[in-house]
Design a protein around this motif. Sequence first.
Motif, PDB file in Angstrom:
ATOM      1  N   ARG A 263      37.326  29.035  53.478  1.00 36.81           N
ATOM      2  CA  ARG A 263      37.237  30.112  54.342  1.00 36.81           C
ATOM      3  C   ARG A 263      37.445  29.682  55.810  1.00 36.81           C
ATOM      4  N   LEU A 264      36.777  28.646  55.928  1.00 39.02           N
ATOM      5  CA  LEU A 264      37.029  28.164  57.417  1.00 39.02           C
ATOM      6  C   LEU A 264      38.538  27.362  57.529  1.00 39.02           C
ATOM      7  N   TYR A 265      39.140  27.024  56.407  1.00 37.63           N
ATOM      8  CA  TYR A 265      40.398  26.819  56.641  1.00 37.63           C
ATOM      9  C   TYR A 265      41.278  27.934  56.855  1.00 37.63           C
ATOM     10  N   GLY A 266      40.999  28.993  56.209  1.00 35.09           N
ATOM     11  CA  GLY A 266      41.669  30.259  56.505  1.00 35.09           C
ATOM     12  C   GLY A 266      42.127  31.017  55.101  1.00 35.09           C
ATOM     13  N   ASN A 267      41.457  30.808  54.320  1.00 33.77           N
ATOM     14  CA  ASN A 267      42.076  31.803  53.220  1.00 33.77           C
ATOM     15  C   ASN A 267      40.743  32.090  52.139  1.00 33.77           C
ATOM     16  N   ASN A 268      41.179  33.159  51.132  1.00 34.90           N
ATOM     17  CA  ASN A 268      40.057  33.385  50.064  1.00 34.90           C
ATOM     18  C   ASN A 268      40.650  32.837  48.721  1.00 34.90           C
ATOM     19  N   ASN A 269      41.660  31.875  48.694  1.00 32.15           N
ATOM     20  CA  ASN A 269      42.326  31.350  47.514  1.00 32.15           C
ATOM     21  C   ASN A 269      41.486  30.730  46.805  1.00 32.15           C
ATOM     22  N   LEU A 270      40.337  31.085  46.164  1.00 32.56           N
ATOM     23  CA  LEU A 270      39.157  30.799  45.299  1.00 32.56           C
ATOM     24  C   LEU A 270      39.020  31.112  43.978  1.00 32.56           C
ATOM     25  N   PRO A 271      40.268  30.850  43.050  1.00 33.68           N
ATOM     26  CA  PRO A 271      40.090  31.225  41.884  1.00 33.68           C
ATOM     27  C   PRO A 271      39.235  30.145  41.214  1.00 33.68           C
ATOM     28  N   ASP A 272      38.504  30.819  39.927  1.00 33.19           N
ATOM     29  CA  ASP A 272      37.851  29.727  39.450  1.00 33.19           C
ATOM     30  C   ASP A 272      37.941  30.342  37.886  1.00 33.19           C
ATOM     31  N   SER A 273      37.008  29.408  36.913  1.00 32.65           N
ATOM     32  CA  SER A 273      37.283  29.490  35.509  1.00 32.65           C
ATOM     33  C   SER A 273      36.833  31.064  35.078  1.00 32.65           C
ATOM     34  N   SER A 274      36.048  31.539  35.696  1.00 34.19           N
ATOM     35  CA  SER A 274      35.823  32.979  35.609  1.00 34.19           C
ATOM     36  C   SER A 274      36.835  33.874  35.549  1.00 34.19           C
ATOM     37  N   ASN A 275      37.820  33.539  36.225  1.00 33.19           N
ATOM     38  CA  ASN A 275      39.077  34.257  36.291  1.00 33.19           C
ATOM     39  C   ASN A 275      39.772  34.313  34.723  1.00 33.19           C
ATOM     40  N   MET A 276      39.270  33.309  33.858  1.00 28.08           N
ATOM     41  CA  MET A 276      39.790  33.046  32.651  1.00 28.08           C
ATOM     42  C   MET A 276      39.280  33.547  31.602  1.00 28.08           C
ATOM     43  N   CYS A 277      37.752  33.856  31.802  1.00 20.97           N
ATOM     44  CA  CYS A 277      37.202  34.340  30.965  1.00 20.97           C
ATOM     45  C   CYS A 277      36.443  35.638  31.048  1.00 20.97           C
TER      46      CYS A 277
ATOM     47  N   GLU B  22      36.184  37.684  34.182  1.00 24.03           N
ATOM     48  CA  GLU B  22      36.330  38.483  35.236  1.00 24.03           C
ATOM     49  C   GLU B  22      36.330  39.822  34.931  1.00 24.03           C
ATOM     50  N   SER B  23      36.699  40.262  33.622  1.00 23.81           N
ATOM     51  CA  SER B  23      36.787  41.714  32.901  1.00 23.81           C
ATOM     52  C   SER B  23      35.100  41.993  32.996  1.00 23.81           C
ATOM     53  N   THR B  24      34.245  41.361  32.746  1.00 21.97           N
ATOM     54  CA  THR B  24      32.831  41.560  32.928  1.00 21.97           C
ATOM     55  C   THR B  24      32.632  42.054  34.298  1.00 21.97           C
ATOM     56  N   SER B  25      32.941  41.068  35.399  1.00 23.71           N
ATOM     57  CA  SER B  25      32.329  41.218  36.712  1.00 23.71           C
ATOM     58  C   SER B  25      33.152  42.806  37.283  1.00 23.71           C
ATOM     59  N   VAL B  26      34.109  42.982  36.864  1.00 24.75           N
ATOM     60  CA  VAL B  26      34.824  44.065  37.064  1.00 24.75           C
ATOM     61  C   VAL B  26      34.412  45.619  36.512  1.00 24.75           C
ATOM     62  N   GLY B  27      34.327  45.356  35.428  1.00 22.60           N
ATOM     63  CA  GLY B  27      33.797  46.323  34.380  1.00 22.60           C
ATOM     64  C   GLY B  27      32.451  46.678  34.570  1.00 22.60           C
ATOM     65  N   LEU B  28      31.481  45.798  34.524  1.00 26.52           N
ATOM     66  CA  LEU B  28      29.968  46.075  34.611  1.00 26.52           C
ATOM     67  C   LEU B  28      29.815  46.536  35.957  1.00 26.52           C
ATOM     68  N   ALA B  29      30.423  46.198  37.047  1.00 33.04           N
ATOM     69  CA  ALA B  29      30.304  46.508  38.533  1.00 33.04           C
ATOM     70  C   ALA B  29      30.689  48.053  38.665  1.00 33.04           C
ATOM     71  N   GLN B  30      31.693  48.399  37.927  1.00 34.21           N
ATOM     72  CA  GLN B  30      32.075  50.113  37.982  1.00 34.21           C
ATOM     73  C   GLN B  30      31.201  50.640  36.981  1.00 34.21           C
TER      74      GLN B  30
END
Length: 780
Positions: free
Chosen positions: A186-200, A202-210
């Motif tokens: 973020r200090l460098y200037g972006n939010n390009n922070l993918p991680d291994s959760s994106n591949m497993c 992330e459906s939980t992070s989206v679905g449970l939050a909703q």
Amino acid sequence: MHLPRALWPGRELSMPGKTRKPSFKPYTGPAGGWGSAKSVNQILRHERVYIEGAKTLIEQNRPKGFACVSCAWAKPAKPHALEFCENGAKATAWEITPKRVGAEFFAQHRLSELEQWSDYELEAQGRLTEPLRWDAGSDRYLPVSWEQAFAEIGAELRALDPQSAVFYASGRASLETAYLWALMARLYGNNNLPDSSNMCHESTSVGLAQSIGVPVGTCTLEDFNQTDCILFFGQNVGSNSPRLLHDLQQAARRGVPIITFNPLKERGLERFRNPQSPLQMLGAPATRISSQYHAVKAGGDTAAILGISKVLLDLDDRARAAGEPRVLDVDFIATHTQGFEAYADCVRGTGWNEIEAASGLSRAALTEAASVYAKADKVIGVYGMGLTQHRLGVQNVHMITNLLLLRGMIGKPGAGVCPVRGHSNVQGQRTVGITEKPEMVPNDKLRELYGFEPPMRKGLNTVEACEGMLDGSVRAFLSLGGNFMRAIPDTQVMEPAWRRLRLSVQIATKLNRSHVIHGEIAYLLPCLGRIDIDRQSGVEQVVSVEDSTGCMHGSRGQVEPPGPLVKSEPAIVAGIAQATLAANPNIDWVAWSSDYSKIRDAIAATYPEIFHGFNDRLWEPGGFHRPLPARERRWKTDSQKANFFAPQSLDTDPDMPLDARTQVLRLITLRSNDQFNTTVYGYDDRFRGIVGTRMVLLMNIADIERLGLATGALVTASTWAHDGITREICGLRVVAYDIPSGCCAGYYPELNALIPLWHHAQASKVPAAKSIPVRIRAAS
């Protein structure tokens, strides 16, 4: 676009120098037991750490010990005599091996040669010991000083548009390192922070939050001690989180029904012999785990859950008409939820023929499951990537939450939703800022603490980072651990794009394919592993992780580092940051990398609700728990209620048109008993009776015969798609297996080349690896 048929078959070895002819024989034993004990003994001997490994394993997942580097399952406050599992022991032996990889190794091997090696062979060479830079003239990694590496990486990053650089994180990194990594990006200037959760998950992070307002599960280990029913969906506990078997075994012994929905009959979900029980090891019967086992079709979980819901609504209607106690928790629904009527209308309006066709299960089977659930008072819904890695994976998460909400099973002791995360600390990294979503970050705190304006543009997740490599907008890729090139989908498409990167930087403990496929400028930076003793300025440091139930734990290294030139992850991140970023009077990278307690203080200042008193609470027995409003029936959703969601389709992978389904199978990618994530420890899969190979395709015998194939035959699998790209893998051996008709299964990551990059979950973009449309034909 037509791509080569061949993948990188490598040499399939069970152990180095011991080629074995593949064999297939059904395994009749339980999970655990002497098979597990033998496997642990074998890996310790193979890695030549028999004595040291045994001593180290005693401290695994124990107070003041180290957190396992494989799965994220919870660490109990009162640990068992041995708090590790078979795969956890393999991960430990793999990391503390005395084998080393330095400049002398690369003097003997060009990278073009190493590209032909298997994943197993690359990692089996041992621990990396010195910083290296790829030399184009010799096609070798050559030694480079840390100072030079940092300076050159910094210069390259400063010359690029910040939006063109990606900062990837695997699940291995500690909370301390992840916090620094996210802050640096973020200090460098972006939010390009993918991680291994994106591949497993992330459906939980989206679905449970909703659904319930939190992105993680609501259960603790104590809930497993109180529950009286467990619903289990799409997770192979025997291979992917075996320590959970202790909790399931205890529940089963109390008579708790465990109702399982999974396409394959996984041994750990059938029966378990506890290696820590002398009585069981000496011949007492293994414990039955699942009281019901339903082989749901791949992509059929939404239909199965809707069928159970339909039975519950019918039972509730009957109870109401008879003046008997209600089956649904109507007070909870009225007080705490919204969307029930729309969901109920959808359930009532869906016919059983449709439900049975989509789920692959009979009305009688779903009624049997629903009848048990209806009588239970405290129910836990457990699930894994079998629900999240589908085109409608977020819908699957909504559906299991719907099922629990119907009977008020969120926010009460002994009940709740329990997604089983994969890699150790993959959940924790998200907690401290590894996310591409700026709205998930406490930007006001970052402004206050560090005096800069955090970037508010959405960053790239894993799929979007891959798309950026393909279109050339991503020019630099820095990886904090992991094996990105093997973990992602569409590997045959992605490797040429990966080579076009201007800069690739890999922070790693061992060699893998992502290191031998590289950008124009490439660095391989060796880091300490979690089990290594981490001394900074002569003082031993500790790190922290978050487990799958949201508890934070300290972790202390146990063995000497692999070499004097190996740096800690915080020190490497700090070195890159100092070489890249303008000086900031509010940040002392040197102080942070010299004393990790200062990083924890910074984490506590940024996330005070979760991490207040972080250093003081670091060694609390069982860890300290993050606040979870849903456990208290406080719903941090837009509606301030828990939300029911009606499904948009019963088929969670609607990519295959009806006229093709007789010829197209649904491919499930899965892991063997001899691997964790992309790390392969050997070529045997004990529980599935497969020895000496990973190039297999598990098929229903009816499909084998219908397609004119034969057990043991070599076949080619090709993806059914209309995007002009030919994706196929040849040399797969057919194995007849108990799997629903119309489905087949093979190993990850070898079959990732069959997953189109666009074949991902809606809303979360998780690759839909659990239902890939493929055609199978005899090898030519």
